[in-house]
Write a protein that holds these residues in place. Structure first.
Motif, PDB file in Angstrom:
ATOM      1  N   GLY A   1      13.397   9.531   2.421  1.00 54.31           N
ATOM      2  CA  GLY A   1      12.146   8.897   2.095  1.00 54.31           C
ATOM      3  C   GLY A   1      11.556   9.777   0.946  1.00 54.31           C
ATOM      4  O   GLY A   1      10.615   9.739   0.556  1.00 54.31           O
ATOM      5  N   CYS A   2      11.979  10.380   0.385  1.00 53.27           N
ATOM      6  CA  CYS A   2      11.095  11.681  -0.507  1.00 53.27           C
ATOM      7  C   CYS A   2      11.226  10.419  -2.120  1.00 53.27           C
ATOM      8  O   CYS A   2      10.142  11.112  -2.614  1.00 53.27           O
ATOM      9  CB  CYS A   2      12.260  12.600  -0.979  1.00 53.27           C
ATOM     10  SG  CYS A   2      13.368  12.835  -1.335  1.00 53.27           S
ATOM     11  N   GLY A   3      12.089   9.497  -2.308  1.00 51.76           N
ATOM     12  CA  GLY A   3      11.366   9.128  -3.284  1.00 51.76           C
ATOM     13  C   GLY A   3      13.130   8.892  -3.898  1.00 51.76           C
ATOM     14  O   GLY A   3      12.895   8.280  -5.076  1.00 51.76           O
ATOM     15  N   LYS A   4      14.331   9.831  -3.845  1.00 52.70           N
ATOM     16  CA  LYS A   4      15.384   9.739  -4.630  1.00 52.70           C
ATOM     17  C   LYS A   4      16.402   9.008  -4.843  1.00 52.70           C
ATOM     18  O   LYS A   4      16.452   8.153  -6.265  1.00 52.70           O
ATOM     19  CB  LYS A   4      15.742  11.127  -4.094  1.00 52.70           C
ATOM     20  CG  LYS A   4      16.596  11.111  -2.805  1.00 52.70           C
ATOM     21  CD  LYS A   4      17.324  12.067  -2.274  1.00 52.70           C
ATOM     22  CE  LYS A   4      18.057  12.065  -0.629  1.00 52.70           C
ATOM     23  NZ  LYS A   4      17.118  11.116   0.062  1.00 52.70           N
TER      24      LYS A   4
ATOM     25  N   GLU B   1       1.120  -1.290  -0.082  1.00 48.48           N
ATOM     26  CA  GLU B   1      -0.007   0.393  -0.067  1.00 48.48           C
ATOM     27  C   GLU B   1       1.070   1.517  -0.051  1.00 48.48           C
ATOM     28  O   GLU B   1       0.304   2.847  -0.430  1.00 48.48           O
ATOM     29  CB  GLU B   1      -1.220  -0.097   0.818  1.00 48.48           C
ATOM     30  CG  GLU B   1      -2.309  -1.707   1.226  1.00 48.48           C
ATOM     31  CD  GLU B   1      -2.780  -1.551  -0.033  1.00 48.48           C
ATOM     32  OE1 GLU B   1      -3.267   0.295  -0.452  1.00 48.48           O
ATOM     33  OE2 GLU B   1      -3.526  -2.172  -0.566  1.00 48.48           O
ATOM     34  N   THR B   2       2.510   1.407   0.034  1.00 48.95           N
ATOM     35  CA  THR B   2       3.046   2.437   0.034  1.00 48.95           C
ATOM     36  C   THR B   2       3.124   2.701  -1.028  1.00 48.95           C
ATOM     37  O   THR B   2       4.077   1.848  -1.556  1.00 48.95           O
ATOM     38  CB  THR B   2       4.125   2.259   1.251  1.00 48.95           C
ATOM     39  OG1 THR B   2       3.575   1.570   2.586  1.00 48.95           O
ATOM     40  CG2 THR B   2       4.927   3.614   1.464  1.00 48.95           C
ATOM     41  N   ILE B   3       3.958   4.084  -1.470  1.00 41.10           N
ATOM     42  CA  ILE B   3       3.892   4.525  -2.508  1.00 41.10           C
ATOM     43  C   ILE B   3       4.926   5.333  -2.705  1.00 41.10           C
ATOM     44  O   ILE B   3       5.070   6.201  -1.689  1.00 41.10           O
ATOM     45  CB  ILE B   3       3.136   5.561  -3.138  1.00 41.10           C
ATOM     46  CG1 ILE B   3       1.399   4.606  -3.412  1.00 41.10           C
ATOM     47  CG2 ILE B   3       3.354   6.080  -4.488  1.00 41.10           C
ATOM     48  CD1 ILE B   3       0.776   5.711  -4.174  1.00 41.10           C
ATOM     49  N   ALA B   4       6.001   4.868  -3.301  1.00 40.12           N
ATOM     50  CA  ALA B   4       7.545   5.269  -3.555  1.00 40.12           C
ATOM     51  C   ALA B   4       7.265   6.427  -4.072  1.00 40.12           C
ATOM     52  O   ALA B   4       8.282   6.899  -3.619  1.00 40.12           O
ATOM     53  CB  ALA B   4       8.118   3.869  -3.496  1.00 40.12           C
ATOM     54  N   LEU B   5       7.252   5.878  -5.443  1.00 40.65           N
ATOM     55  CA  LEU B   5       7.542   7.417  -6.023  1.00 40.65           C
ATOM     56  C   LEU B   5       5.857   7.138  -7.290  1.00 40.65           C
ATOM     57  O   LEU B   5       5.526   6.148  -7.346  1.00 40.65           O
ATOM     58  CB  LEU B   5       8.590   5.973  -7.708  1.00 40.65           C
ATOM     59  CG  LEU B   5       8.968   7.482  -8.304  1.00 40.65           C
ATOM     60  CD1 LEU B   5       9.940   8.166  -6.787  1.00 40.65           C
ATOM     61  CD2 LEU B   5       9.836   6.509  -8.972  1.00 40.65           C
ATOM     62  N   ASP B   6       5.750   8.566  -6.883  1.00 41.11           N
ATOM     63  CA  ASP B   6       4.029   8.866  -7.462  1.00 41.11           C
ATOM     64  C   ASP B   6       4.303   9.018  -8.795  1.00 41.11           C
ATOM     65  O   ASP B   6       3.421  10.840  -8.794  1.00 41.11           O
ATOM     66  CB  ASP B   6       3.486   9.721  -6.127  1.00 41.11           C
ATOM     67  CG  ASP B   6       1.804   9.081  -6.294  1.00 41.11           C
ATOM     68  OD1 ASP B   6       1.459   8.542  -6.669  1.00 41.11           O
ATOM     69  OD2 ASP B   6       1.835  10.227  -5.674  1.00 41.11           O
ATOM     70  N   GLY B   7       4.042   8.486 -10.304  1.00 37.19           N
ATOM     71  CA  GLY B   7       4.053   8.873 -11.289  1.00 37.19           C
ATOM     72  C   GLY B   7       5.043  10.160 -11.747  1.00 37.19           C
ATOM     73  O   GLY B   7       4.668  11.002 -11.993  1.00 37.19           O
ATOM     74  N   VAL B   8       6.019   9.717 -11.472  1.00 39.92           N
ATOM     75  CA  VAL B   8       7.305  10.305 -11.609  1.00 39.92           C
ATOM     76  C   VAL B   8       7.618  10.701 -13.092  1.00 39.92           C
ATOM     77  O   VAL B   8       7.686   9.592 -13.818  1.00 39.92           O
ATOM     78  CB  VAL B   8       9.082  10.559 -11.077  1.00 39.92           C
ATOM     79  CG1 VAL B   8       9.967  11.405 -11.387  1.00 39.92           C
ATOM     80  CG2 VAL B   8       8.372  10.922  -9.783  1.00 39.92           C
ATOM     81  N   SER B   9       7.065  11.339 -13.857  1.00 40.74           N
ATOM     82  CA  SER B   9       7.909  11.498 -15.511  1.00 40.74           C
ATOM     83  C   SER B   9       9.807  12.705 -15.336  1.00 40.74           C
ATOM     84  O   SER B   9       9.242  14.318 -14.521  1.00 40.74           O
ATOM     85  CB  SER B   9       6.714  12.372 -16.038  1.00 40.74           C
ATOM     86  OG  SER B   9       5.692  11.731 -16.455  1.00 40.74           O
TER      87      SER B   9
ATOM     88  N   SER C   1       9.926  15.032  -2.987  1.00 39.96           N
ATOM     89  CA  SER C   1       8.915  15.006  -1.554  1.00 39.96           C
ATOM     90  C   SER C   1       7.552  14.483  -1.470  1.00 39.96           C
ATOM     91  O   SER C   1       7.436  14.114  -2.968  1.00 39.96           O
ATOM     92  CB  SER C   1       8.755  16.515  -0.965  1.00 39.96           C
ATOM     93  OG  SER C   1       8.101  16.270  -0.125  1.00 39.96           O
ATOM     94  N   ASP C   2       7.601  13.489  -0.818  1.00 43.31           N
ATOM     95  CA  ASP C   2       6.638  12.404  -1.150  1.00 43.31           C
ATOM     96  C   ASP C   2       6.822  11.838  -1.964  1.00 43.31           C
ATOM     97  O   ASP C   2       5.375  10.987  -2.850  1.00 43.31           O
ATOM     98  CB  ASP C   2       5.225  13.296  -0.964  1.00 43.31           C
ATOM     99  CG  ASP C   2       5.113  13.257   0.941  1.00 43.31           C
ATOM    100  OD1 ASP C   2       6.080  12.587   1.644  1.00 43.31           O
ATOM    101  OD2 ASP C   2       4.484  14.616   0.839  1.00 43.31           O
ATOM    102  N   GLY C   3       7.444  11.145  -2.991  1.00 44.95           N
ATOM    103  CA  GLY C   3       7.710  10.086  -4.563  1.00 44.95           C
ATOM    104  C   GLY C   3       7.067  10.765  -5.584  1.00 44.95           C
ATOM    105  O   GLY C   3       6.860  10.318  -6.703  1.00 44.95           O
TER     106      GLY C   3
END
Length: 380
Positions: free
Chosen positions: A46-49, A22-30, A215-217
């Protein structure tokens, strides 16, 4: 830049998503990274980098979206079939091998002939300034020297992209600053695309040609270090990158100029440009960097953003003095550098005095108080 055609991105992420349950580490990054860039992924833990870096390297799979390297879709390719290499924070050198053998290891695994292997070992050890130490073991090297060996080993394979996962994090402050200069020099010299992960703002500003703040994925803003620093799209970016003065007010047109008016009185002129998506009126936050703010008993004439207030603190910090002024809009901090041969003792006399603070409107930026500005960092 080797092997990348004109107009082709070195790396392209298209709606890249990574989930762990259920955890989204990366959220639709383009995101697109140009050939030859020194590109930095910057953000808090924890930002997704690091997730982004691991996706590019092929160490973890995408949940959704697409990843292209040199224009080629690589979603399902293992790490060894991607034209990338990685430098880790812990160096990962083989302790039983010499410096030269460590650099040669990847070349031998790639079945390069002995003469070319030796030529490249010599070339890349010379590049990182370790030719004289080629016969030493990793245990006989300092942390900075071990980092250089790891860098030479990664570059010797001549990848299109070099991934660097907080490689300077284990070094002390002085050595880290020295390695920042060395990494920048080496990247310019070889022209390889560097993708560098860090949570250190100064590190990113000093080395990168372009930065993506995460930030936040998600990528909150990408741009040059100067754009990120002076024109942040929202309060998170402004607060994460360096020190900032934040003044809450109401944006309104006032004749031919825009001003931010403050609840307790006073108003200042603001930049003529506003971030994309920001309403032309309403509650906003005005951001100005401390080094852009001047302080004195009277403000100069002209088109300045000016506030009055009382000095509540003066702190001598060696090469500059930090002055804090309480104004109707809130506390405003200014940093005053010391001229050669002067300790700016005159600033000490400002404590508890009524003063003016002022700055050029173009040295401040306006962001919405709630949702922030546009996500691409461009200006209207």
């Amino acid at each position: 830049m080797t092997g990348i055609g004109a107009g082709r991105l070195a790396i392209e992420l298209i709606e890249a998503t990574k989930r762990y349950g259920e955890t989204i580490a990366l959220d639709g990054v383009s995101l697109g990274i140009e050939p030859g860039e020194f590109f930095c992924l910057l953000g808090p833990s924890g930002c997704g980098k690091t997730t982004t870096l691991n996706l590019i390297g092929g160490f973890i799979p995408l949940t959704a979206g697409e990843l292209r390297i040199e224009g080629r879709r690589v979603n399902d390719l293992p790490p060894h079939r991607r034209n990338v290499n990685t430098v880790f924070q812990n160096y990962a050198l083989f302790p039983h091998m010499t410096v030269a053998q460590n650099v040669a290891f990847g070349l031998r695994m790639a079945r390069l002939d002995g003469r070319e292997t030796e030529r490249r070992v010599a070339e890349y050890l010379d590049l990182v300034g370790l030719s004289a130490l080629r016969a030493r073991s990793p245990a006989q090297l300092s942390g900075g020297q071990q980092q250089r060996v790891a860098l030479a080993r990664a570059l010797a394979r001549r990848p299109a992209v070099l991934l660097l996962d907080e490689p300077l994090g284990a070094l002390d402050l002085k050595l880290r600053k020295q390695m920042q200069v060395e990494l920048s020099r080496i990247q310019r010299q070889v022209g390889t695309t560097f993708v560098f992960v860090t949570h250190d703002q100064e590190e990113a500003l000093s080395m990168a040609t372009r930065i993506a703040v995460m930030s936040d994925g998600r990528v909150v803003q990408s741009g040059t270090p100067r754009e990120i620093y002076y024109r942040p799209v929202d309060r998170f970016v402004a607060d994460f990158i360096g020190e900032s003065n934040f003044l809450e007010g109401h944006l309104a047109a006032d004749g031919g100029a825009r001003r931010v008016r403050f609840r307790d009185g006073g108003a200042v002129i603001v930049p003529s440009e506003l971030p994309v998506g920001l309403a032309r009126a309403g509650a906003v936050t005005l951001m100005v960097r401390p080094e852009c703010v001047s302080v004195g008993t009277t403000a100069p004439e002209g088109q300045w953003a000016t506030l009055t207030g009382r000095v509540i603190n003066v702190a001598f910090l060696g090469n500059h003095t930090r002055v804090t002024v309480q104004t109707a809009a809130g506390a405003v901090v200014t940093l005053r550098p010391h001229s050669e041969g002067s300790r700016s003792a005159a600033l000490d006399g400002l404590l508890d005095q009524e003063v003016c603070v002022w700055w050029s409107p173009q040295e401040s930026t306006v962001v919405a108080s709630d949702t922030g500005g546009g996500a691409d960092g461009s200006l209207a």
